[in-house]
Structures are given as structure tokens and as C-alpha cells.
Design an enzyme around this catalytic site. Sequence first.
Site, PDB file in Angstrom:
ATOM      1  N   THR A  15       0.821  -1.221   0.000  1.00 53.68           N
ATOM      2  CA  THR A  15       0.000   0.000   0.000  1.00 53.68           C
ATOM      3  C   THR A  15       0.851   1.264   0.000  1.00 53.68           C
ATOM      4  O   THR A  15       0.306   2.369  -0.006  1.00 53.68           O
ATOM      5  CB  THR A  15      -0.904   0.020   1.262  1.00 53.68           C
ATOM      6  N   GLY A  16       2.180   1.128   0.024  1.00 48.50           N
ATOM      7  CA  GLY A  16       3.062   2.291   0.115  1.00 48.50           C
ATOM      8  C   GLY A  16       3.393   2.881  -1.250  1.00 48.50           C
ATOM      9  O   GLY A  16       3.020   2.335  -2.301  1.00 48.50           O
ATOM     10  N   ALA A  17       4.126   4.003  -1.215  1.00 48.66           N
ATOM     11  CA  ALA A  17       4.500   4.697  -2.456  1.00 48.66           C
ATOM     12  C   ALA A  17       5.319   3.769  -3.359  1.00 48.66           C
ATOM     13  O   ALA A  17       5.102   3.709  -4.578  1.00 48.66           O
ATOM     14  CB  ALA A  17       5.287   5.962  -2.117  1.00 48.66           C
ATOM     15  N   SER A  44      -3.695  -1.532   7.110  1.00 49.35           N
ATOM     16  CA  SER A  44      -4.313  -1.622   5.780  1.00 49.35           C
ATOM     17  C   SER A  44      -4.894  -3.007   5.489  1.00 49.35           C
ATOM     18  O   SER A  44      -5.484  -3.206   4.417  1.00 49.35           O
ATOM     19  CB  SER A  44      -3.285  -1.296   4.695  1.00 49.35           C
ATOM     20  N   CYS A 132      17.836   4.986  -3.592  1.00 49.25           N
ATOM     21  CA  CYS A 132      17.473   5.607  -4.879  1.00 49.25           C
ATOM     22  C   CYS A 132      18.553   6.561  -5.401  1.00 49.25           C
ATOM     23  O   CYS A 132      18.873   6.560  -6.597  1.00 49.25           O
ATOM     24  CB  CYS A 132      16.161   6.364  -4.738  1.00 49.25           C
ATOM     25  N   GLY A 163      10.346  10.370  -2.002  1.00 53.72           N
ATOM     26  CA  GLY A 163      11.357   9.496  -1.409  1.00 53.72           C
ATOM     27  C   GLY A 163      11.099   9.255   0.068  1.00 53.72           C
ATOM     28  O   GLY A 163      11.560   8.277   0.641  1.00 53.72           O
ATOM     29  N   LYS A 223      24.816   6.523   3.150  1.00 57.00           N
ATOM     30  CA  LYS A 223      24.359   5.406   2.294  1.00 57.00           C
ATOM     31  C   LYS A 223      24.992   5.559   0.912  1.00 57.00           C
ATOM     32  O   LYS A 223      25.504   4.601   0.338  1.00 57.00           O
ATOM     33  CB  LYS A 223      22.831   5.416   2.156  1.00 57.00           C
ATOM     34  N   HIS A 252      14.444  12.485  -8.494  1.00 60.18           N
ATOM     35  CA  HIS A 252      15.618  13.026  -7.797  1.00 60.18           C
ATOM     36  C   HIS A 252      16.588  13.577  -8.853  1.00 60.18           C
ATOM     37  O   HIS A 252      16.836  12.934  -9.889  1.00 60.18           O
ATOM     38  CB  HIS A 252      16.355  11.920  -7.029  1.00 60.18           C
ATOM     39  N   ASN A 325      12.700   8.562  -8.766  1.00 61.42           N
ATOM     40  CA  ASN A 325      13.192   7.867  -7.571  1.00 61.42           C
ATOM     41  C   ASN A 325      12.350   6.667  -7.195  1.00 61.42           C
ATOM     42  O   ASN A 325      12.850   5.735  -6.558  1.00 61.42           O
ATOM     43  CB  ASN A 325      13.237   8.852  -6.391  1.00 61.42           C
TER      44      ASN A 325
HETATM   45  P1  NAP Z   1       5.164   4.527   2.578  1.00 66.33           P
HETATM   46  O1  NAP Z   1       4.485   5.149   1.413  1.00 66.33           O
HETATM   47  O2  NAP Z   1       5.090   5.188   3.886  1.00 66.33           O
HETATM   48  O3  NAP Z   1       4.596   3.011   2.712  1.00 66.33           O
HETATM   49  C1  NAP Z   1       4.993   2.169   3.747  1.00 66.33           C
HETATM   50  C2  NAP Z   1       4.486   0.763   3.471  1.00 66.33           C
HETATM   51  O4  NAP Z   1       5.004  -0.129   4.469  1.00 66.33           O
HETATM   52  C3  NAP Z   1       2.969   0.654   3.559  1.00 66.33           C
HETATM   53  O5  NAP Z   1       2.533  -0.339   2.666  1.00 66.33           O
HETATM   54  C4  NAP Z   1       2.779   0.204   4.992  1.00 66.33           C
HETATM   55  O6  NAP Z   1       1.551  -0.465   5.200  1.00 66.33           O
HETATM   56  C5  NAP Z   1       3.921  -0.775   5.116  1.00 66.33           C
HETATM   57  N1  NAP Z   1       4.235  -1.055   6.504  1.00 66.33           N
HETATM   58  C6  NAP Z   1       4.530  -0.158   7.466  1.00 66.33           C
HETATM   59  N2  NAP Z   1       4.738  -0.797   8.643  1.00 66.33           N
HETATM   60  C7  NAP Z   1       4.578  -2.111   8.392  1.00 66.33           C
HETATM   61  C8  NAP Z   1       4.658  -3.285   9.190  1.00 66.33           C
HETATM   62  N3  NAP Z   1       4.934  -3.232  10.507  1.00 66.33           N
HETATM   63  N4  NAP Z   1       4.418  -4.474   8.615  1.00 66.33           N
HETATM   64  C9  NAP Z   1       4.124  -4.539   7.289  1.00 66.33           C
HETATM   65  N5  NAP Z   1       4.028  -3.488   6.479  1.00 66.33           N
HETATM   66  C10 NAP Z   1       4.251  -2.273   7.031  1.00 66.33           C
HETATM   67  O7  NAP Z   1       6.697   4.324   2.300  1.00 66.33           O
HETATM   68  P2  NAP Z   1       7.462   4.047   0.916  1.00 66.33           P
HETATM   69  O8  NAP Z   1       7.909   5.316   0.336  1.00 66.33           O
HETATM   70  O9  NAP Z   1       6.669   3.098   0.077  1.00 66.33           O
HETATM   71  O10 NAP Z   1       8.778   3.347   1.454  1.00 66.33           O
HETATM   72  C11 NAP Z   1       8.742   2.136   2.140  1.00 66.33           C
HETATM   73  C12 NAP Z   1      10.147   1.667   2.395  1.00 66.33           C
HETATM   74  O11 NAP Z   1      10.763   1.392   1.143  1.00 66.33           O
HETATM   75  C13 NAP Z   1      11.035   2.703   3.067  1.00 66.33           C
HETATM   76  O12 NAP Z   1      10.944   2.663   4.468  1.00 66.33           O
HETATM   77  C14 NAP Z   1      12.406   2.298   2.585  1.00 66.33           C
HETATM   78  O13 NAP Z   1      12.931   1.302   3.409  1.00 66.33           O
HETATM   79  C15 NAP Z   1      12.120   1.744   1.209  1.00 66.33           C
HETATM   80  N6  NAP Z   1      12.413   2.753   0.182  1.00 66.33           N
HETATM   81  C16 NAP Z   1      13.488   2.571  -0.534  1.00 66.33           C
HETATM   82  C17 NAP Z   1      13.829   3.491  -1.481  1.00 66.33           C
HETATM   83  C18 NAP Z   1      15.077   3.323  -2.224  1.00 66.33           C
HETATM   84  O14 NAP Z   1      15.815   4.256  -2.229  1.00 66.33           O
HETATM   85  N7  NAP Z   1      15.329   2.195  -2.856  1.00 66.33           N
HETATM   86  C19 NAP Z   1      13.068   4.607  -1.712  1.00 66.33           C
HETATM   87  C20 NAP Z   1      11.952   4.789  -0.967  1.00 66.33           C
HETATM   88  C21 NAP Z   1      11.639   3.836  -0.012  1.00 66.33           C
HETATM   89  P3  NAP Z   1       0.259   0.299   5.799  1.00 66.33           P
HETATM   90  O15 NAP Z   1      -0.554   0.732   4.630  1.00 66.33           O
HETATM   91  O16 NAP Z   1      -0.441  -0.791   6.570  1.00 66.33           O
HETATM   92  O17 NAP Z   1       0.715   1.407   6.665  1.00 66.33           O
HETATM   93  O1  3JN Z   2      14.464  10.022   1.112  1.00 64.11           O
HETATM   94  C1  3JN Z   2      14.627   9.525  -0.007  1.00 64.11           C
HETATM   95  O2  3JN Z   2      14.543  10.214  -1.039  1.00 64.11           O
HETATM   96  C2  3JN Z   2      14.946   8.096  -0.138  1.00 64.11           C
HETATM   97  C3  3JN Z   2      14.578   7.370   1.094  1.00 64.11           C
HETATM   98  C4  3JN Z   2      14.864   6.125   1.299  1.00 64.11           C
HETATM   99  C5  3JN Z   2      14.526   5.492   2.558  1.00 64.11           C
HETATM  100  C6  3JN Z   2      13.512   6.018   3.361  1.00 64.11           C
HETATM  101  C7  3JN Z   2      13.233   5.437   4.587  1.00 64.11           C
HETATM  102  C8  3JN Z   2      13.927   4.358   5.031  1.00 64.11           C
HETATM  103  C9  3JN Z   2      15.221   4.370   2.969  1.00 64.11           C
HETATM  104  C10 3JN Z   2      16.251   3.772   2.069  1.00 64.11           C
HETATM  105  O3  3JN Z   2      15.859   3.196   1.068  1.00 64.11           O
HETATM  106  O4  3JN Z   2      17.433   3.865   2.351  1.00 64.11           O
HETATM  107  C11 3JN Z   2      14.932   3.817   4.218  1.00 64.11           C
HETATM  108  C12 3JN Z   2      15.681   2.643   4.739  1.00 64.11           C
HETATM  109  O5  3JN Z   2      15.427   1.544   4.253  1.00 64.11           O
HETATM  110  O6  3JN Z   2      16.484   2.812   5.643  1.00 64.11           O
END
Ligand code: NAP
Ligand code: 3JN
Length: 345
Positions: A15-17, A44, A132, A163, A223, A252, A325
Site C-alpha cells: 500500500t506504500g509509495a 491496511s 534511490c 522518497g 548510504k 531526484h 526515484n
Molecule cells: P510509505 O508510502 O510510507 O509506505 C509504507 C508501506 O510499508 C505501507 O505499505 C505500509 O503499510 C507498510 N508497513 C509499514 N509498517 C509495516 C509493518 N509493521 N508491517 C508490514 N508493512 C508495514 O513508504 P514508501 O515510500 O513506500 O517506502 C517504504 C520503504 O521502502 C522505506 O521505508 C524504505 O525502506 C524503502 N524505500 C526505498 C527506497 C530506495 O531508495 N530504494 C526509496 C523509498 C523507499 P500500511 O498501509 O499498513 O501502513
Molecule cells: O528520502 C529519499 O529520497 C529516499 C529514502 C529512502 C529510505 C527512506 C526510509 C527508510 C530508505 C532507504 O531506502 O534507504 C529507508 C531505509 O530503508 O532505511
Amino acid sequence: MSNQKLYNVAVVGATGAVGEQILGLLEKRNFPINELKCLSSARSAGKKIVFKGREITIEEAKPESFKGIDIALFSAGGDVSKALAPHAVEHGAVCIDNTNAYRMDPNTPLVVPEVNLEAADGHQGIIANPNCSTIQMVAALKPLYDRFGISKIIVSTYQAVSGAGSSAIDEMLRQSKEVLAGNEVEPQILPVGSLPVKHQIAFNAIPQIDKFQDNGYTLEEMKMVRETKKILADESIDVTATCVRIPVVYGHSESVYVELKNDYELEDVRSLLANAPGITVVDDPAGQQYPLATEAAGKPDVFVGRLRRDLGEARGLNMWIVSDNLLKGAAWNAVQIAEYIANGK
Ligand code: NAP
Ligand code: 3JN
């Protein structure tokens, strides 16, 4: 009749971004799926999403959710990956993890397909997707690294609010309306750090992404430093990063100074990049054409432009690198790896 194997796939953080983009790509790419499990937190669970015209009920992610799963794509934060990815591996799944949890683990490959896809072959159940900001930078630098060598990288990022998740997008749009209406804003989300101190993101630039470390750099900056060295398998490269959040929704942008080990011709750099997979060169100063976040949004490529020789250092090169991103920076890179796994690796 096709004999393509079909996979049971789990998307954690559906359900996340990032999760939404992963689902969109799995559908668009016609990923060979038998069963698709969409997992989230209890918040969710029970909600419905539509995948290929079929309604799927979101389930709460639990250790037993991974029974029978072949490929699990995680983007629900590092704590969730640390808690659940080992269970997924125990159940026989290959995990592609979008979080920071395993990126620097020596037993976990950190993969950008255009750079080091072969590293994925050595996985022990988990393959990490880099940050990213790192992904788009190393994708653009790899052709230069291979041809000229790289001794130093100085990068400043201009990072979109997406992000930091869906709540940060909402906050930026809400604040923008408030400012335009002449009202006070009450920042609640950004920066995501270790203190409850928040700053306005609308019409602003915040030079903090993630928590501050003891050395004065933020975790996002560190990172970029550590992941770049691991992906290029070269600890000798000096990397310095300054990461800044700006009020852009998707895409980005990065200003990158790179010092090459050997002499170069700008035309060679241009043609190397133009012929590299996943890279699009947009570099026409005369026509005022260069990569823009608004143009990169929704596209899978990494866009490179503003190529110019440094004024002081003959082996120095300045460039501007832009990518979506949530796509190449997260979902697309992960789905590329998933396709590699599904194709028998
Ligand atoms: P987001 O929009 O806030 O979505 C968070 C997602 O995680 C939602 O589906 C949420 O579910 C779920 N979640 C939260 N707590 C949970 C739990 N305890 N158990 C299971 N699911 C849970 O965040 P996002 O931007 O999608 O990013 C999510 C993660 O992806 C980040 O924290 C980061 O680690 C990673 N990320 C990586 C990059 C990258 O650079 N590669 C970029 C962005 C993010 P609910 O709907 O139930 O709240
Ligand atoms: O802020 C951004 O533009 C990228 C964010 C990435 C991010 C956000 C929350 C937690 C990360 C990541 O991918 O490094 C994390 C994490 O997994 O630590």
C-alpha cells in the site's frame, strides 16, 4: 503453449509509495505470476486493490505469510525486512529488499542490473536494492568507471518528497496550499530524523535526509558513500555527498563532480553514455535541453546532461543526473532483479 514457470509473489508494503509502483510494474511487465500476495501492516489489512482486473485483499504481513512464496519484494522499512525477510528465506523465497537493512551485509549482493547484475548470482536468499540516490548515480557513472577509472565523486542531491513516502507528498502539497492561502504551516513529517524537529518543505530546501551521524553527515549521505563503493567493488573511490530535500513530487536530481583516473574527451563520454543501457543523454545547451524531474517522472531511464569539463581539474567532469526515484530508484530496479531471478538465475 508457453512453458514459462509461474511464481508465487509477495509484495510487502503493497500500500506504500514504492509498493504501488512495484505492483504497477509487475502488471505492466506481465510478470509470470501464479499467486500474488499483497502484504502491509494491520492498518491496511482488509483493504482491496485491483491487479490485472482482479480484486486482491491486503493481508497483514506475518512470518507465516511467506509459505509457498517464491519471490518476495520488500518495501515496508528496514525493521519489517529485518523481522520478516529471514522467515521468507526459510520458506524458500528469494527476497528483493528495497530497504537499508541488508545493503551493507557482506553476504547480501547490492545490485543495480546495469552495473553488477552478476553479483545477484551469489545471493543467499536476499538481494538488496540500493538507495534511490545511489542507483541513478552509479548507473550513469559505470560506463565512465569502466573506461577511465574514477578516483573521486562529489555529489549534491535535490531529492523529491516521494522518497520519504506518501505522507511526505501529502505534507508538501498541503503546505503549498497553506502558504499560497497566506496561512501558517505546521510541519509534521520532514525531515525524517531522530528528533521531533520539523521544517517547512513547501517553497524551501532542507539539507537533511535521514538521521545525522556522528561525523556530521546524514545517513542518506553515508548510504551514498558506502553503497557506491560496494556496487562498484572499489573502496578506493573518494565519495562525498550532500543530500537535500526539495519541493518536487517525483524525480531526484543530482549535481555530480567526478574525477577520472585517465584523460578523457567529452565526445567519448557523451557517446559512452548515449550507448549505455538504461541511460538517456539530454545535453543540448544551445537548445536549453537538459534532464528535468518533470520529464523523468514516470519513465524508467536515468537521464544525464550538463556534461562539461571541470575548469580547474582536466580529468574532472561535471554532470546532472535525474531519474524517477520510485521507478529506477526503487520499484523498477527491484522488478528488473525479480525478472532476472524469474528467468532462471
Ligand atoms: P510509505 O508510502 O510510507 O509506505 C509504507 C508501506 O510499508 C505501507 O505499505 C505500509 O503499510 C507498510 N508497513 C509499514 N509498517 C509495516 C509493518 N509493521 N508491517 C508490514 N508493512 C508495514 O513508504 P514508501 O515510500 O513506500 O517506502 C517504504 C520503504 O521502502 C522505506 O521505508 C524504505 O525502506 C524503502 N524505500 C526505498 C527506497 C530506495 O531508495 N530504494 C526509496 C523509498 C523507499 P500500511 O498501509 O499498513 O501502513
Ligand atoms: O528520502 C529519499 O529520497 C529516499 C529514502 C529512502 C529510505 C527512506 C526510509 C527508510 C530508505 C532507504 O531506502 O534507504 C529507508 C531505509 O530503508 O532505511
